[in-house]
Scaffold this motif. Structure first.
Motif, PDB file in Angstrom:
ATOM      1  N   LEU A   1       0.842  -1.192   0.000  1.00 46.50           N
ATOM      2  CA  LEU A   1       0.000   0.000   0.000  1.00 46.50           C
ATOM      3  C   LEU A   1       0.879   1.245   0.000  1.00 46.50           C
ATOM      4  O   LEU A   1       1.663   1.459   0.923  1.00 46.50           O
ATOM      5  N   ALA A   2       0.728   2.052  -1.039  1.00 47.09           N
ATOM      6  CA  ALA A   2       1.493   3.298  -1.152  1.00 47.09           C
ATOM      7  C   ALA A   2       0.627   4.467  -0.685  1.00 47.09           C
ATOM      8  O   ALA A   2      -0.592   4.446  -0.812  1.00 47.09           O
ATOM      9  N   GLY A   3       1.266   5.468  -0.156  1.00 49.08           N
ATOM     10  CA  GLY A   3       0.587   6.692   0.250  1.00 49.08           C
ATOM     11  C   GLY A   3       1.154   7.872  -0.509  1.00 49.08           C
ATOM     12  O   GLY A   3       2.203   7.764  -1.158  1.00 49.08           O
ATOM     13  N   PRO A   4       0.485   9.017  -0.463  1.00 50.53           N
ATOM     14  CA  PRO A   4       1.034  10.207  -1.124  1.00 50.53           C
ATOM     15  C   PRO A   4       2.427  10.529  -0.593  1.00 50.53           C
ATOM     16  O   PRO A   4       2.629  10.663   0.604  1.00 50.53           O
ATOM     17  N   GLY A   5       3.383  10.614  -1.486  1.00 49.30           N
ATOM     18  CA  GLY A   5       4.761  10.895  -1.091  1.00 49.30           C
ATOM     19  C   GLY A   5       5.592   9.662  -0.797  1.00 49.30           C
ATOM     20  O   GLY A   5       6.785   9.791  -0.491  1.00 49.30           O
ATOM     21  N   SER A   6       4.999   8.476  -0.892  1.00 48.72           N
ATOM     22  CA  SER A   6       5.778   7.260  -0.627  1.00 48.72           C
ATOM     23  C   SER A   6       6.833   7.063  -1.706  1.00 48.72           C
ATOM     24  O   SER A   6       6.513   7.042  -2.899  1.00 48.72           O
ATOM     25  N   PRO A   7       8.109   6.889  -1.335  1.00 45.30           N
ATOM     26  CA  PRO A   7       9.144   6.649  -2.349  1.00 45.30           C
ATOM     27  C   PRO A   7       8.970   5.280  -2.978  1.00 45.30           C
ATOM     28  O   PRO A   7       8.730   4.288  -2.280  1.00 45.30           O
ATOM     29  N   LEU A   8       9.074   5.224  -4.296  1.00 44.98           N
ATOM     30  CA  LEU A   8       8.902   3.970  -5.023  1.00 44.98           C
ATOM     31  C   LEU A   8      10.191   3.515  -5.694  1.00 44.98           C
ATOM     32  O   LEU A   8      10.568   2.346  -5.584  1.00 44.98           O
ATOM     33  N   PHE A   9      10.857   4.429  -6.389  1.00 44.99           N
ATOM     34  CA  PHE A   9      12.067   4.080  -7.129  1.00 44.99           C
ATOM     35  C   PHE A   9      13.089   5.212  -7.016  1.00 44.99           C
ATOM     36  O   PHE A   9      12.736   6.369  -6.774  1.00 44.99           O
ATOM     37  N   LEU A  10      14.338   4.852  -7.232  1.00 42.09           N
ATOM     38  CA  LEU A  10      15.410   5.835  -7.395  1.00 42.09           C
ATOM     39  C   LEU A  10      16.017   5.586  -8.760  1.00 42.09           C
ATOM     40  O   LEU A  10      16.501   4.483  -9.049  1.00 42.09           O
ATOM     41  N   ILE A  11      15.945   6.607  -9.610  1.00 38.13           N
ATOM     42  CA  ILE A  11      16.448   6.497 -10.984  1.00 38.13           C
ATOM     43  C   ILE A  11      17.657   7.391 -11.142  1.00 38.13           C
ATOM     44  O   ILE A  11      17.647   8.555 -10.729  1.00 38.13           O
ATOM     45  N   ALA A  12      18.698   6.854 -11.734  1.00 36.46           N
ATOM     46  CA  ALA A  12      19.931   7.616 -11.966  1.00 36.46           C
ATOM     47  C   ALA A  12      20.142   7.800 -13.465  1.00 36.46           C
ATOM     48  O   ALA A  12      19.963   6.858 -14.248  1.00 36.46           O
ATOM     49  N   ASP A  13      20.504   9.015 -13.836  1.00 36.20           N
ATOM     50  CA  ASP A  13      20.836   9.316 -15.233  1.00 36.20           C
ATOM     51  C   ASP A  13      22.315   9.011 -15.423  1.00 36.20           C
ATOM     52  O   ASP A  13      23.188   9.817 -15.089  1.00 36.20           O
ATOM     53  N   LEU A  14      22.607   7.829 -15.953  1.00 30.29           N
ATOM     54  CA  LEU A  14      23.996   7.393 -16.106  1.00 30.29           C
ATOM     55  C   LEU A  14      24.636   7.892 -17.396  1.00 30.29           C
ATOM     56  O   LEU A  14      25.802   7.587 -17.655  1.00 30.29           O
ATOM     57  N   SER A  15      23.873   8.658 -18.196  1.00 30.46           N
ATOM     58  CA  SER A  15      24.449   9.169 -19.441  1.00 30.46           C
ATOM     59  C   SER A  15      25.355  10.372 -19.174  1.00 30.46           C
ATOM     60  O   SER A  15      26.219  10.694 -19.989  1.00 30.46           O
ATOM     61  N   LYS A  16      25.151  11.057 -18.028  1.00 31.35           N
ATOM     62  CA  LYS A  16      25.980  12.203 -17.664  1.00 31.35           C
ATOM     63  C   LYS A  16      26.415  12.021 -16.212  1.00 31.35           C
ATOM     64  O   LYS A  16      25.627  12.206 -15.300  1.00 31.35           O
ATOM     65  N   MET A  17      27.660  11.665 -16.025  1.00 31.21           N
ATOM     66  CA  MET A  17      28.176  11.413 -14.692  1.00 31.21           C
ATOM     67  C   MET A  17      29.346  12.345 -14.406  1.00 31.21           C
ATOM     68  O   MET A  17      29.938  12.922 -15.319  1.00 31.21           O
ATOM     69  N   TRP A  18      29.661  12.508 -13.135  1.00 28.94           N
ATOM     70  CA  TRP A  18      30.763  13.374 -12.752  1.00 28.94           C
ATOM     71  C   TRP A  18      31.531  12.723 -11.615  1.00 28.94           C
ATOM     72  O   TRP A  18      31.058  11.815 -10.945  1.00 28.94           O
ATOM     73  N   ILE A  19      32.737  13.247 -11.408  1.00 31.14           N
ATOM     74  CA  ILE A  19      33.590  12.752 -10.332  1.00 31.14           C
ATOM     75  C   ILE A  19      34.331  13.948  -9.733  1.00 31.14           C
ATOM     76  O   ILE A  19      34.822  14.818 -10.458  1.00 31.14           O
ATOM     77  N   LYS A  20      34.343  14.054  -8.407  1.00 24.56           N
ATOM     78  CA  LYS A  20      35.050  15.136  -7.728  1.00 24.56           C
ATOM     79  C   LYS A  20      36.421  14.619  -7.306  1.00 24.56           C
ATOM     80  O   LYS A  20      36.538  13.626  -6.598  1.00 24.56           O
ATOM     81  N   MET A  21      37.463  15.316  -7.781  1.00 27.19           N
ATOM     82  CA  MET A  21      38.842  14.874  -7.548  1.00 27.19           C
ATOM     83  C   MET A  21      39.540  15.828  -6.572  1.00 27.19           C
ATOM     84  O   MET A  21      39.214  17.008  -6.506  1.00 27.19           O
ATOM     85  N   TYR A  22      40.488  15.311  -5.856  1.00 31.62           N
ATOM     86  CA  TYR A  22      41.353  16.122  -4.980  1.00 31.62           C
ATOM     87  C   TYR A  22      42.784  15.928  -5.449  1.00 31.62           C
ATOM     88  O   TYR A  22      43.265  14.795  -5.542  1.00 31.62           O
ATOM     89  N   ILE A  23      43.455  17.059  -5.760  1.00 34.32           N
ATOM     90  CA  ILE A  23      44.830  16.984  -6.256  1.00 34.32           C
ATOM     91  C   ILE A  23      45.749  17.753  -5.308  1.00 34.32           C
ATOM     92  O   ILE A  23      45.301  18.547  -4.486  1.00 34.32           O
ATOM     93  N   THR A  24      47.031  17.502  -5.447  1.00 31.23           N
ATOM     94  CA  THR A  24      48.014  18.158  -4.581  1.00 31.23           C
ATOM     95  C   THR A  24      48.263  19.584  -5.052  1.00 31.23           C
ATOM     96  O   THR A  24      47.967  19.956  -6.195  1.00 31.23           O
ATOM     97  N   GLU A  25      48.818  20.382  -4.150  1.00 31.49           N
ATOM     98  CA  GLU A  25      49.098  21.778  -4.479  1.00 31.49           C
ATOM     99  C   GLU A  25      50.056  21.885  -5.647  1.00 31.49           C
ATOM    100  O   GLU A  25      49.963  22.807  -6.459  1.00 31.49           O
TER     101      GLU A  25
END
Length: 236
Positions: free
Chosen positions: A179-203
């Motif tokens: 039984l679902a209610g208003p606002g009940s989460p059903l799925f999580l969908i990810a757009d894998l066509s555009k992805m990113w990565i946060k990098m840490y580099i040295t000074e």
């Protein structure tokens, strides 16, 4: 990641976790989930029906509203006929009033006859105005019921859960029969066509990167796979 800012630059190396835009798909109405079309890992396209919620009660409410609209349409026809009848009566009474008024001016009739016709004319005018008001009230009622129909149609559409974007189902939170209610989460969908990565580099590598520069990502798979990307942001 190997990022180059110059032609002969050896680049800066780092590692991180790829991330994607994730969209939480929730139910907008309450009801039992009667169908789920996708599982975790399945690709979806925008607008695809991925689940359905029981709509029987909403359909019954819609039938009731549609029947009410049909009844209103008949009442509107009666109201328009009543206006025509009231208008004819008013016009005939106006003509009789004009004749009796002329006779009274010639002293060819009594004041009582004139008063009676004058009263009849006022009554006819009132009945005509009342008929117009009744028609306006029915039209207002019709707009109200049409708004209810639009709302019920929206609620009916909400029982069809659509994928808001193209992507991949990465999480499924409910199963068929629950039984679902208003606002009940059903799925999580990810757009894998555009992805990113946060990098840490040295000074020491700060001068080796720049916005818009090219970057190459190598996966940890065996054999490794390489993808080309772009530096879109550098922290101030």
């Amino acid at each position: 990641i190997l990022s180059c800012s110059g032609k002969n630059d050896k680049g800066a190396y780092s590692s991180g976790t790829l991330e994607a835009t994730e969209i939480l798909v929730s139910s907008e109405t309450a009801g039992q989930i009667i169908l789920i079309n996708v599982e975790e890992g399945d690709p979806v396209t925008a607008g695809q029906v991925i689940a359905r919620i029981d709509s029987e009660k909403i359909c019954l409410q819609k039938r009731q509203i549609v029947a009410g609209l049909e009844e209103l349409a008949l009442n509107l026809q009666n109201a328009e006929r009543a206006i025509d009848l009231a208008r004819d009566n008013m016009d005939n009474t106006q003509k009789k009033y004009d004749r009796v008024k002329a006779l009274l001016a010639d002293e060819s009739t009594t004041q009582q006859n004139f008063d009676d016709v004058e009263t009849a004319l006022k009554s006819a005018i009132t009945k005509y105005n009342n008929a117009l008001t009744s028609l306006d009230a029915l039209k207002a009622k019709q707009k109200q019921v049409e708004a209810q129909l639009a709302l019920i149609n929206r609620q009916l559409a909400d029982t069809r859960i659509l994928a808001p974007v193209s992507g991949t189902v990465v999480e499924k939170y409910m199963d068929q029969g629950e039984l679902a209610g208003p606002g009940s989460p059903l799925f999580l969908i990810a757009d894998l066509s555009k992805m990113w990565i946060k990098m840490y580099i040295t000074e020491a590598d700060f001068g080796r990167v720049k916005p818009g520069g090219a970057a190459w990502l190598e996966t940890g798979l065996q054999p490794p796979q390489t993808f080309k990307g772009t530096i879109t942001w550098i922290s101030p």
